[in-house]
Design a protein around this motif. Structure first.
Motif, PDB file in Angstrom:
ATOM      1  N   HIS A 105      -3.755   1.686 -12.156  1.00  0.00           N
ATOM      2  CA  HIS A 105      -3.490   2.198 -13.513  1.00  0.00           C
ATOM      3  C   HIS A 105      -3.736   3.703 -13.595  1.00  0.00           C
ATOM      4  O   HIS A 105      -4.374   4.184 -14.535  1.00  0.00           O
ATOM      5  N   ILE A 106      -3.221   4.401 -12.601  1.00  0.00           N
ATOM      6  CA  ILE A 106      -3.364   5.859 -12.555  1.00  0.00           C
ATOM      7  C   ILE A 106      -2.199   6.498 -13.298  1.00  0.00           C
ATOM      8  O   ILE A 106      -1.041   6.124 -13.087  1.00  0.00           O
ATOM      9  N   GLU A 107      -2.515   7.440 -14.171  1.00  0.00           N
ATOM     10  CA  GLU A 107      -1.469   8.109 -14.953  1.00  0.00           C
ATOM     11  C   GLU A 107      -0.573   8.942 -14.044  1.00  0.00           C
ATOM     12  O   GLU A 107      -1.030   9.543 -13.077  1.00  0.00           O
ATOM     13  N   HIS A 108       0.717   8.951 -14.378  1.00  0.00           N
ATOM     14  CA  HIS A 108       1.652   9.804 -13.636  1.00  0.00           C
ATOM     15  C   HIS A 108       2.798  10.184 -14.560  1.00  0.00           C
ATOM     16  O   HIS A 108       2.959   9.611 -15.638  1.00  0.00           O
ATOM     17  N   ASN A 109       3.588  11.172 -14.116  1.00  0.00           N
ATOM     18  CA  ASN A 109       4.665  11.686 -14.969  1.00  0.00           C
ATOM     19  C   ASN A 109       6.018  11.097 -14.600  1.00  0.00           C
ATOM     20  O   ASN A 109       7.052  11.564 -15.095  1.00  0.00           O
ATOM     21  N   GLY A 110       6.046  10.085 -13.735  1.00  0.00           N
ATOM     22  CA  GLY A 110       7.304   9.433 -13.387  1.00  0.00           C
ATOM     23  C   GLY A 110       8.067  10.092 -12.260  1.00  0.00           C
ATOM     24  O   GLY A 110       9.105   9.589 -11.846  1.00  0.00           O
ATOM     25  N   VAL A 111       7.564  11.228 -11.767  1.00  0.00           N
ATOM     26  CA  VAL A 111       8.221  11.911 -10.655  1.00  0.00           C
ATOM     27  C   VAL A 111       7.663  11.365  -9.343  1.00  0.00           C
ATOM     28  O   VAL A 111       6.443  11.330  -9.145  1.00  0.00           O
ATOM     29  N   PHE A 112       8.560  10.899  -8.470  1.00  0.00           N
ATOM     30  CA  PHE A 112       8.147  10.417  -7.154  1.00  0.00           C
ATOM     31  C   PHE A 112       8.990  11.112  -6.081  1.00  0.00           C
ATOM     32  O   PHE A 112      10.103  11.554  -6.337  1.00  0.00           O
TER      33      PHE A 112
ATOM     34  N   ARG B 227      -5.344  11.769  -7.208  1.00  0.00           N
ATOM     35  CA  ARG B 227      -5.951  10.892  -8.221  1.00  0.00           C
ATOM     36  C   ARG B 227      -6.383   9.575  -7.586  1.00  0.00           C
ATOM     37  O   ARG B 227      -7.460   9.058  -7.888  1.00  0.00           O
ATOM     38  N   LEU B 228      -5.534   9.027  -6.714  1.00  0.00           N
ATOM     39  CA  LEU B 228      -5.903   7.799  -6.014  1.00  0.00           C
ATOM     40  C   LEU B 228      -7.159   8.014  -5.174  1.00  0.00           C
ATOM     41  O   LEU B 228      -8.058   7.164  -5.144  1.00  0.00           O
ATOM     42  N   TRP B 229      -7.218   9.153  -4.517  1.00  0.00           N
ATOM     43  CA  TRP B 229      -8.379   9.475  -3.672  1.00  0.00           C
ATOM     44  C   TRP B 229      -9.668   9.469  -4.491  1.00  0.00           C
ATOM     45  O   TRP B 229     -10.677   8.881  -4.087  1.00  0.00           O
ATOM     46  N   LEU B 230      -9.619  10.111  -5.664  1.00  0.00           N
ATOM     47  CA  LEU B 230     -10.816  10.180  -6.514  1.00  0.00           C
ATOM     48  C   LEU B 230     -11.180   8.798  -7.061  1.00  0.00           C
ATOM     49  O   LEU B 230     -12.370   8.472  -7.176  1.00  0.00           O
ATOM     50  N   VAL B 231     -10.172   7.992  -7.377  1.00  0.00           N
ATOM     51  CA  VAL B 231     -10.445   6.620  -7.832  1.00  0.00           C
ATOM     52  C   VAL B 231     -11.109   5.820  -6.715  1.00  0.00           C
ATOM     53  O   VAL B 231     -12.068   5.065  -6.951  1.00  0.00           O
ATOM     54  N   MET B 232     -10.645   5.992  -5.500  1.00  0.00           N
ATOM     55  CA  MET B 232     -11.249   5.268  -4.370  1.00  0.00           C
ATOM     56  C   MET B 232     -12.705   5.697  -4.177  1.00  0.00           C
ATOM     57  O   MET B 232     -13.581   4.855  -3.910  1.00  0.00           O
ATOM     58  N   LEU B 233     -12.976   6.998  -4.321  1.00  0.00           N
ATOM     59  CA  LEU B 233     -14.363   7.467  -4.188  1.00  0.00           C
ATOM     60  C   LEU B 233     -15.250   6.831  -5.252  1.00  0.00           C
ATOM     61  O   LEU B 233     -16.378   6.398  -4.961  1.00  0.00           O
TER      62      LEU B 233
ATOM     63  N   HIS C  39       0.811  -1.216   0.000  1.00  0.00           N
ATOM     64  CA  HIS C  39       0.000   0.000   0.000  1.00  0.00           C
ATOM     65  C   HIS C  39       0.845   1.268   0.000  1.00  0.00           C
ATOM     66  O   HIS C  39       0.415   2.325   0.460  1.00  0.00           O
ATOM     67  N   LYS C  40       2.059   1.142  -0.561  1.00  0.00           N
ATOM     68  CA  LYS C  40       2.845   2.342  -0.864  1.00  0.00           C
ATOM     69  C   LYS C  40       2.130   3.131  -1.959  1.00  0.00           C
ATOM     70  O   LYS C  40       1.453   2.546  -2.826  1.00  0.00           O
ATOM     71  N   LEU C  41       2.325   4.447  -1.952  1.00  0.00           N
ATOM     72  CA  LEU C  41       1.642   5.295  -2.925  1.00  0.00           C
ATOM     73  C   LEU C  41       1.970   4.866  -4.356  1.00  0.00           C
ATOM     74  O   LEU C  41       1.066   4.721  -5.194  1.00  0.00           O
ATOM     75  N   GLY C  42       3.255   4.658  -4.653  1.00  0.00           N
ATOM     76  CA  GLY C  42       3.641   4.307  -6.013  1.00  0.00           C
ATOM     77  C   GLY C  42       3.045   2.981  -6.467  1.00  0.00           C
ATOM     78  O   GLY C  42       2.633   2.837  -7.635  1.00  0.00           O
ATOM     79  N   THR C  43       2.993   2.020  -5.559  1.00  0.00           N
ATOM     80  CA  THR C  43       2.412   0.714  -5.896  1.00  0.00           C
ATOM     81  C   THR C  43       0.926   0.843  -6.194  1.00  0.00           C
ATOM     82  O   THR C  43       0.417   0.249  -7.153  1.00  0.00           O
ATOM     83  N   LEU C  44       0.217   1.624  -5.378  1.00  0.00           N
ATOM     84  CA  LEU C  44      -1.219   1.786  -5.581  1.00  0.00           C
ATOM     85  C   LEU C  44      -1.522   2.520  -6.882  1.00  0.00           C
ATOM     86  O   LEU C  44      -2.513   2.208  -7.562  1.00  0.00           O
ATOM     87  N   VAL C  45      -0.665   3.485  -7.230  1.00  0.00           N
ATOM     88  CA  VAL C  45      -0.835   4.200  -8.506  1.00  0.00           C
ATOM     89  C   VAL C  45      -0.737   3.218  -9.669  1.00  0.00           C
ATOM     90  O   VAL C  45      -1.560   3.253 -10.599  1.00  0.00           O
ATOM     91  N   ASP C  46       0.221   2.320  -9.614  1.00  0.00           N
ATOM     92  CA  ASP C  46       0.335   1.291 -10.662  1.00  0.00           C
ATOM     93  C   ASP C  46      -0.833   0.312 -10.598  1.00  0.00           C
ATOM     94  O   ASP C  46      -1.398  -0.070 -11.622  1.00  0.00           O
ATOM     95  N   PHE C  47      -1.186  -0.105  -9.400  1.00  0.00           N
ATOM     96  CA  PHE C  47      -2.248  -1.098  -9.196  1.00  0.00           C
ATOM     97  C   PHE C  47      -3.577  -0.624  -9.779  1.00  0.00           C
ATOM     98  O   PHE C  47      -4.340  -1.412 -10.353  1.00  0.00           O
TER      99      PHE C  47
END
Length: 207
Positions: free
Chosen positions: A146-153, A165-171, A136-144
Motif C-alpha cells: 500500500h505504498i503511494e505512487h503517481n501511476g508512472v512506471f 519507499r519500498l526500501w524504507l517500508v522493509m526497514l 516480487h515485481k516492483l509494481g506488485t510490491l508497491v501495491d502489496f
DNA sequence: TGCCAGGCCCTCTTTAGGGCCTT
C-alpha cells in the motif's frame, strides 16, 4: 567502513536501457535516483541520455521514452560522469540490483569512473520478507505494501522513488518484527543472501 | 553464420531444468 552505515542512508537507483545486457551492446537511456539520508529524501537525479543508436519500438513502448526524446539528450558519458559525482561513496540499492549493477559498471567503465559503495537488492530482500506476496515485481510490491505512487512506471526516477519507499517500508517492518532500533547496510546485505529458513537466526544475532 | 543475459531459487536437484526479475 561503508557497510556499517545505517541502511536508511543510501542511493536508490534505476536504469532504463535499450535491452537486457550491456554484454550484448545494450546501453543506458535514462538514470533516475534518490539519495536517502536517515530515511529522508535529500536529493534526486534524473536524466535521459543518448545511447548513440535508435532504440527498439519495444523499448519505446515499454518505457515511453521515444527516439525523438533521446535525439536531443546528452550522450551517456556526460550523464554518467555527473551521476558518478551524485552517488559519491554512498551504498547503493536497486530492485533486481544485478541488472542495474551491470549497466552502472559498464557505463562507468566506459568513462574510467568508479564507485566505492556496495550494492544490495530490494528484490532479494522482499522475496525473504514478503514470501506471501503474489510476486516480487516492483509494481506488485508497491501495491502489496500500500505504498503511494503517481501511476508512472518504467521511468527511471519514478521507479527509483518507489524502490526507495519500498526500501524504507522493509526497514520499518524489520525493526518492528525483530525489535531492532537500527538496521545496518551490512545486515541488509546479509539478509539478501540468507536462505529463507535461516532468516530468524540472522536477526537474532543482531538483536 | 547463427547464436544471443545473468543471477537467484526451487525442486520430482546436485550427472538439471525452469521460473522469476530487470529493459
Amino acid at each position: 567502513m561503508t557497510l556499517s552505515r545505517s541502511a536508511d542512508s543510501v542511493v536508490v537507483l534505476d536504469f532504463e536501457t535499450t535491452g537486457l545486457s550491456p554484454n550484448q551492446g545494450d546501453r543506458a537511456i535514462e538514470i533516475g535516483a534518490v539519495k536517502l539520508v536517515n530515511g529522508e529524501v535529500v536529493d534526486q537525479f534524473q536524466q535521459l541520455m543518448n545511447p548513440g543508436f535508435r532504440v527498439s519500438s519495444f523499448i519505446e513502448g515499454y518505457t515511453g521514452i521515444s527516439n525523438n526524446m533521446l535525439r536531443t539528450a546528452p550522450p551517456c558519458n556526460e550523464v554518467m560522469d555527473a551521476f558518478a559525482d551524485f552517488i559519491g561513496d554512498a551504498n547503493l540499492v536497486a530492485h533486481n540490483a544485478s541488472f542495474d549493477q551491470r549497466f552502472l559498471d559498464a557505463e562507468l567503465a566506459d568513462i574510467g569512473r568508479h564507485y566505492t559503495g556496495t550494492f544490495t537488492c530490494s528484490m532479494l530482500i522482499a522475496r525473504r520478507l514478503y514470501q506471501h506476496a503474489p510476486n516480487h515485481k516492483l509494481g506488485t510490491l508497491v501495491d502489496f505494501k500500500h505504498i503511494e505512487h503517481n501511476g508512472v512506471f518504467h521511468r527511471a526516477l519514478a521507479d527509483s522513488e518507489m524502490t526507495a519507499r519500498l526500501w524504507l517500508v522493509m526497514l520499518e517492518d524489520i525493526k518492528r518484527q525483530y525489535n531492532l532500533h537500527t538496521v545496518s547496510f551490512e545486515l541488509m546485505m546479509k539478509l539478501a543472501k540468507t536462505p529463507k529458513a535461516k532468516i530468524d537466526t540472522l536477526f537474532h544475532r543482531y538483536a
